[in-house]
Design a protein around this motif. Structure first.
Motif, PDB file in Angstrom:
ATOM      1  N   ASP A  47       0.993  -1.241  -0.092  1.00  0.00           N
ATOM      2  CA  ASP A  47       0.107  -0.065   0.020  1.00  0.00           C
ATOM      3  C   ASP A  47       0.807   1.181   0.112  1.00  0.00           C
ATOM      4  OD1 ASP A  47      -2.382  -1.556   0.243  1.00  0.00           O
ATOM      5  OD2 ASP A  47      -2.130  -1.773   2.232  1.00  0.00           O
ATOM      6  N   GLY A  48       0.470   2.249  -0.548  1.00  0.00           N
ATOM      7  CA  GLY A  48       1.033   3.600  -0.401  1.00  0.00           C
ATOM      8  C   GLY A  48       1.678   3.991  -1.877  1.00  0.00           C
ATOM      9  N   GLY A  49       2.178   5.129  -2.008  1.00  0.00           N
ATOM     10  CA  GLY A  49       2.590   5.705  -3.025  1.00  0.00           C
ATOM     11  C   GLY A  49       4.075   5.298  -3.572  1.00  0.00           C
ATOM     12  N   ASN A  50       4.295   5.242  -4.873  1.00  0.00           N
ATOM     13  CA  ASN A  50       5.520   4.964  -5.348  1.00  0.00           C
ATOM     14  C   ASN A  50       6.610   5.902  -4.730  1.00  0.00           C
ATOM     15  OD1 ASN A  50       7.970   4.467  -7.086  1.00  0.00           O
ATOM     16  ND2 ASN A  50       6.591   2.998  -7.865  1.00  0.00           N
ATOM     17  N   PRO A  51       8.023   5.276  -4.254  1.00  0.00           N
ATOM     18  CA  PRO A  51       9.005   6.318  -3.764  1.00  0.00           C
ATOM     19  C   PRO A  51       9.177   7.309  -4.700  1.00  0.00           C
ATOM     20  CG  PRO A  51       9.484   3.831  -3.653  1.00  0.00           C
ATOM     21  CD  PRO A  51       8.276   3.912  -4.226  1.00  0.00           C
ATOM     22  N   LEU A  52       8.814   7.074  -6.098  1.00  0.00           N
ATOM     23  CA  LEU A  52       9.160   8.090  -6.963  1.00  0.00           C
ATOM     24  C   LEU A  52       8.521   9.334  -6.666  1.00  0.00           C
ATOM     25  CD1 LEU A  52      10.781   8.710  -9.557  1.00  0.00           C
ATOM     26  CD2 LEU A  52       8.818   8.115 -10.805  1.00  0.00           C
ATOM     27  N   GLN A  53       7.452   9.378  -6.013  1.00  0.00           N
ATOM     28  CA  GLN A  53       6.378  10.526  -5.605  1.00  0.00           C
ATOM     29  C   GLN A  53       7.106  11.359  -4.521  1.00  0.00           C
ATOM     30  OE1 GLN A  53       2.752   8.523  -4.427  1.00  0.00           O
ATOM     31  NE2 GLN A  53       1.920   8.678  -6.431  1.00  0.00           N
ATOM     32  N   ASN A  54       7.996  10.527  -3.648  1.00  0.00           N
ATOM     33  CA  ASN A  54       8.579  11.423  -2.773  1.00  0.00           C
ATOM     34  C   ASN A  54       9.743  12.210  -3.396  1.00  0.00           C
ATOM     35  OD1 ASN A  54       7.087  10.099  -0.703  1.00  0.00           O
ATOM     36  ND2 ASN A  54       8.402   8.653  -0.385  1.00  0.00           N
ATOM     37  N   ILE A  55      10.259  11.679  -4.470  1.00  0.00           N
ATOM     38  CA  ILE A  55      11.306  12.425  -5.137  1.00  0.00           C
ATOM     39  C   ILE A  55      10.833  13.762  -5.761  1.00  0.00           C
ATOM     40  CG2 ILE A  55      13.194  12.333  -6.884  1.00  0.00           C
ATOM     41  CD1 ILE A  55      13.560   9.479  -6.184  1.00  0.00           C
ATOM     42  N   VAL A  56       9.645  13.431  -6.266  1.00  0.00           N
ATOM     43  CA  VAL A  56       9.024  14.493  -7.080  1.00  0.00           C
ATOM     44  C   VAL A  56       8.735  15.595  -6.053  1.00  0.00           C
ATOM     45  CG1 VAL A  56       6.980  15.150  -8.368  1.00  0.00           C
ATOM     46  CG2 VAL A  56       8.142  13.023  -8.921  1.00  0.00           C
ATOM     47  N   ARG A  57       8.091  15.297  -4.913  1.00  0.00           N
ATOM     48  CA  ARG A  57       7.480  16.493  -4.019  1.00  0.00           C
ATOM     49  C   ARG A  57       8.677  16.983  -3.467  1.00  0.00           C
ATOM     50  NH1 ARG A  57       3.475  12.386  -2.450  1.00  0.00           N
ATOM     51  NH2 ARG A  57       4.957  11.515  -1.186  1.00  0.00           N
ATOM     52  N   ALA A  58       9.882  16.111  -3.166  1.00  0.00           N
ATOM     53  CA  ALA A  58      11.100  17.012  -2.456  1.00  0.00           C
ATOM     54  C   ALA A  58      11.883  17.662  -3.502  1.00  0.00           C
ATOM     55  CB  ALA A  58      11.760  15.964  -1.746  1.00  0.00           C
ATOM     56  N   GLU A  59      11.678  17.227  -4.914  1.00  0.00           N
ATOM     57  CA  GLU A  59      12.639  17.638  -6.027  1.00  0.00           C
ATOM     58  C   GLU A  59      14.001  17.336  -5.659  1.00  0.00           C
ATOM     59  OE1 GLU A  59      12.404  21.673  -7.030  1.00  0.00           O
ATOM     60  OE2 GLU A  59      10.081  21.659  -7.628  1.00  0.00           O
ATOM     61  N   GLN A  60      14.350  16.064  -5.044  1.00  0.00           N
ATOM     62  CA  GLN A  60      15.651  15.669  -4.857  1.00  0.00           C
ATOM     63  C   GLN A  60      15.992  14.604  -5.956  1.00  0.00           C
ATOM     64  OE1 GLN A  60      15.766  14.159  -0.770  1.00  0.00           O
ATOM     65  NE2 GLN A  60      15.779  16.532  -0.078  1.00  0.00           N
ATOM     66  N   TRP A  61      16.256  14.955  -6.984  1.00  0.00           N
ATOM     67  CA  TRP A  61      16.707  14.242  -8.143  1.00  0.00           C
ATOM     68  C   TRP A  61      18.007  13.798  -8.247  1.00  0.00           C
ATOM     69  CZ3 TRP A  61      11.964  14.000 -10.310  1.00  0.00           C
ATOM     70  CH2 TRP A  61      11.409  15.094 -10.589  1.00  0.00           C
ATOM     71  N   PRO A  62      18.179  12.544  -8.675  1.00  0.00           N
ATOM     72  CA  PRO A  62      19.731  11.931  -8.581  1.00  0.00           C
ATOM     73  C   PRO A  62      20.643  12.715  -9.621  1.00  0.00           C
ATOM     74  CG  PRO A  62      18.299  10.240  -9.016  1.00  0.00           C
ATOM     75  CD  PRO A  62      17.452  11.610  -9.118  1.00  0.00           C
ATOM     76  N   VAL A  63      21.662  13.371  -9.120  1.00  0.00           N
ATOM     77  CA  VAL A  63      22.642  14.260 -10.166  1.00  0.00           C
ATOM     78  C   VAL A  63      23.921  13.529 -10.094  1.00  0.00           C
ATOM     79  CG1 VAL A  63      23.868  16.394  -9.935  1.00  0.00           C
ATOM     80  CG2 VAL A  63      21.474  16.385  -8.676  1.00  0.00           C
ATOM     81  N   ILE A  64      24.090  13.657 -11.416  1.00  0.00           N
ATOM     82  CA  ILE A  64      25.527  13.142 -11.896  1.00  0.00           C
ATOM     83  C   ILE A  64      26.448  14.278 -12.315  1.00  0.00           C
ATOM     84  CG2 ILE A  64      26.759  11.455 -13.235  1.00  0.00           C
ATOM     85  CD1 ILE A  64      24.150  10.055 -13.314  1.00  0.00           C
ATOM     86  N   GLU A  65      27.603  14.428 -11.805  1.00  0.00           N
ATOM     87  CA  GLU A  65      28.497  15.507 -12.169  1.00  0.00           C
ATOM     88  C   GLU A  65      29.589  15.127 -13.170  1.00  0.00           C
ATOM     89  OE1 GLU A  65      30.135  17.523  -8.868  1.00  0.00           O
ATOM     90  OE2 GLU A  65      28.288  18.258  -8.341  1.00  0.00           O
ATOM     91  N   VAL A  66      29.399  15.575 -14.365  1.00  0.00           N
ATOM     92  CA  VAL A  66      30.451  14.954 -15.347  1.00  0.00           C
ATOM     93  C   VAL A  66      31.010  16.341 -16.262  1.00  0.00           C
ATOM     94  CG1 VAL A  66      29.131  12.985 -15.920  1.00  0.00           C
ATOM     95  CG2 VAL A  66      28.532  14.826 -17.083  1.00  0.00           C
ATOM     96  N   GLU A  67      32.045  16.065 -16.749  1.00  0.00           N
ATOM     97  CA  GLU A  67      32.546  17.217 -17.832  1.00  0.00           C
ATOM     98  C   GLU A  67      32.100  16.791 -19.203  1.00  0.00           C
ATOM     99  OE1 GLU A  67      36.996  18.974 -18.317  1.00  0.00           O
ATOM    100  OE2 GLU A  67      36.913  17.206 -18.980  1.00  0.00           O
ATOM    101  N   MET A  68      31.540  17.670 -19.754  1.00  0.00           N
ATOM    102  CA  MET A  68      31.066  17.571 -20.937  1.00  0.00           C
ATOM    103  C   MET A  68      32.174  17.892 -22.331  1.00  0.00           C
ATOM    104  SD  MET A  68      26.969  18.201 -20.755  1.00  0.00           S
ATOM    105  CE  MET A  68      25.977  17.493 -19.549  1.00  0.00           C
ATOM    106  N   GLU A  69      32.629  16.865 -22.889  1.00  0.00           N
ATOM    107  CA  GLU A  69      33.456  17.297 -24.012  1.00  0.00           C
ATOM    108  C   GLU A  69      33.162  18.569 -24.904  1.00  0.00           C
ATOM    109  OE1 GLU A  69      37.152  16.842 -25.309  1.00  0.00           O
ATOM    110  OE2 GLU A  69      36.208  15.598 -23.884  1.00  0.00           O
ATOM    111  N   PHE A  70      31.580  18.603 -25.132  1.00  0.00           N
ATOM    112  CA  PHE A  70      31.269  19.721 -26.191  1.00  0.00           C
ATOM    113  C   PHE A  70      31.346  21.075 -25.387  1.00  0.00           C
ATOM    114  CE2 PHE A  70      30.039  16.108 -28.927  1.00  0.00           C
ATOM    115  CZ  PHE A  70      30.655  16.487 -29.908  1.00  0.00           C
ATOM    116  N   LEU A  71      31.138  21.055 -24.086  1.00  0.00           N
ATOM    117  CA  LEU A  71      30.942  22.178 -23.507  1.00  0.00           C
ATOM    118  C   LEU A  71      32.125  22.884 -22.654  1.00  0.00           C
ATOM    119  CD1 LEU A  71      27.372  21.520 -21.710  1.00  0.00           C
ATOM    120  CD2 LEU A  71      28.045  22.569 -23.889  1.00  0.00           C
ATOM    121  N   LYS A  72      33.229  22.012 -22.636  1.00  0.00           N
ATOM    122  CA  LYS A  72      34.485  22.252 -21.706  1.00  0.00           C
ATOM    123  C   LYS A  72      35.162  23.570 -22.145  1.00  0.00           C
ATOM    124  CE  LYS A  72      38.095  19.358 -23.957  1.00  0.00           C
ATOM    125  NZ  LYS A  72      38.971  18.161 -23.542  1.00  0.00           N
ATOM    126  N   ASP A  73      35.058  23.916 -23.649  1.00  0.00           N
ATOM    127  CA  ASP A  73      35.828  25.069 -24.169  1.00  0.00           C
ATOM    128  C   ASP A  73      34.649  26.321 -23.805  1.00  0.00           C
ATOM    129  OD1 ASP A  73      33.600  24.348 -25.690  1.00  0.00           O
ATOM    130  OD2 ASP A  73      34.701  25.079 -27.690  1.00  0.00           O
TER     131      ASP A  73
END
Length: 344
Positions: A47-73
């Motif tokens: 019972d209860g909502g999908n945990p994804l709903q908690n992420i939406v409400r809190a706006e706590q998305w998984p964040v991956i920090e990368v260096e983008m080759e096309f943006l580094k310059d």
């Protein structure tokens, strides 16, 4: 299931992971977690909502920090975030994904739709058109990346590609779409060629690695039946399999499947610069990058700054009103004391 039902398993745990292997594992876990929860709810196991709903409400998305080759310059002030939303098939499997996508799009500075240019004008693209019509309600800038233009034919001219982009814009965005540079929203691109260019640019960053390119023809000749590249005895190529495959694909596309080995055998920095310039031009990602980073990003930054200034002004106004009330109360109290003294 016991851990989920007992609340001991959560997607909102704040943790940091380093390295592609660890990041891949935690994202796989999150994906499986949401899928399992959706199926358990559907079968009345939980019972209860999908945990994804908690992420939406809190706006706590998984964040991956990368260096983008096309943006580094490019000189970027602040943070540049790309939210990679799930595909349409995922929304059918996990209905809670759709509100998450809408929440992300509503907060975004722009929405980019990626579609297959080879099937863009067929009936299979109807669902994309329907989804784009709902995105228009958010009033954000919308761009379309018509991918896989490298599969449209080697004789694809600039004029033909411009016509295709215009037709896509008229069909998916606005019947009066013209495709002029000032309001261009549709970009025909090749993600495969752009990715190969990023591989090559990132990997050949030293003379030793550049010299290893000259061994590619020998590596190709020693490819075994399973398609794996054999390492030559006595040699020490410093390129991994992914880079080797990207190099062969890039060289083959630029110089032909029969001539690239001659070019690779005498590869140098001059040839590398020429190849990178050509492959970037063919992938056609640069116009979209310039539109996104040189036009949209500054406007988005100005909007964020304007919102912050407006928030500060509102806070200052509330503070001033509170101070006025406090001073008025103090003055009223002083007036009462003065009247009481006069009466005495």
């Amino acid at each position: 299931l016991d851990e989920i039902g007992g609340g001991r398993c959560s997607l909102l745990q704040k943790s940091t992971f380093n390295g592609s292997a660890a990041i891949t594992e935690v994202l796989k876990f999150m994906n499986q977690f949401c899928r399992l929860h959706a199926r358990a709810e559907r079968d009345d196991i939980l019972d209860g909502g999908n945990p994804l709903q908690n992420i939406v409400r809190a706006e706590q998305w998984p964040v991956i920090e990368v260096e983008m080759e096309f943006l580094k310059d490019l000189e970027i002030v602040g943070e540049f975030e790309i939210i990679d939303s799930p595909g349409r098939d995922e929304t059918l499997l996990i209905p809670e994904i759709e509100p998450a996508i809408k929440c992300a799009m509503k907060a975004a500075a722009a929405v980019v739709c990626v579609m297959n240019s080879q099937t863009a004008m067929t009936d299979s693209a109807y669902l994309i058109k329907r989804e784009l019509s709902s995105v228009l309600a958010f009033k954000q800038p919308i761009f379309i990346l018509a991918n896989r233009i490298d599969g449209l034919g080697i004789r694809l001219t600039e004029r033909a590609l411009t016509k295709l982009e215009t037709n896509i814009g008229k069909s998916f965005l606005n019947p009066s779409y013209s495709g002029k540079a000032s309001n261009r929203q549709v970009f025909g691109v090749s993600a495969r060629l752009a990715l190969n260019a990023a591989f090559v640019s990132r990997s050949l960053n030293s003379h030793e690695r550049l010299f290893a390119v000259r061994e590619l023809p020998d590596l190709r000749e020693n490819e075994d039946e399973s398609g794996e590249f054999c390492t030559l005895s006595g040699s020490s190529p410093t390129l991994d399999k992914g880079t080797i495959e990207a190099l062969i694909s890039t060289l083959g596309h630029l110089h032909g499947d029969w001539n690239w080995t001659d070019v690779a055998s005498r590869y140098d920095e001059t040839q590398l610069k020429q190849d990178l310039q050509r492959i970037n031009e063919i992938s056609r990602f640069t116009p979209f990058r310039d539109k996104l980073m040189k036009e949209l990003a500054p406007r988005a930054g100005q909007k964020v700054l304007g919102d912050q200034i407006s928030h500060i002004l509102t806070a200052l106004q509330e503070l001033a009103e509170s101070m006025d009330l406090f001073i008025s109360g103090m003055l009223e109290g002083e007036e009462e004391n003065r009247n009481r003294y006069n009466k005495l």
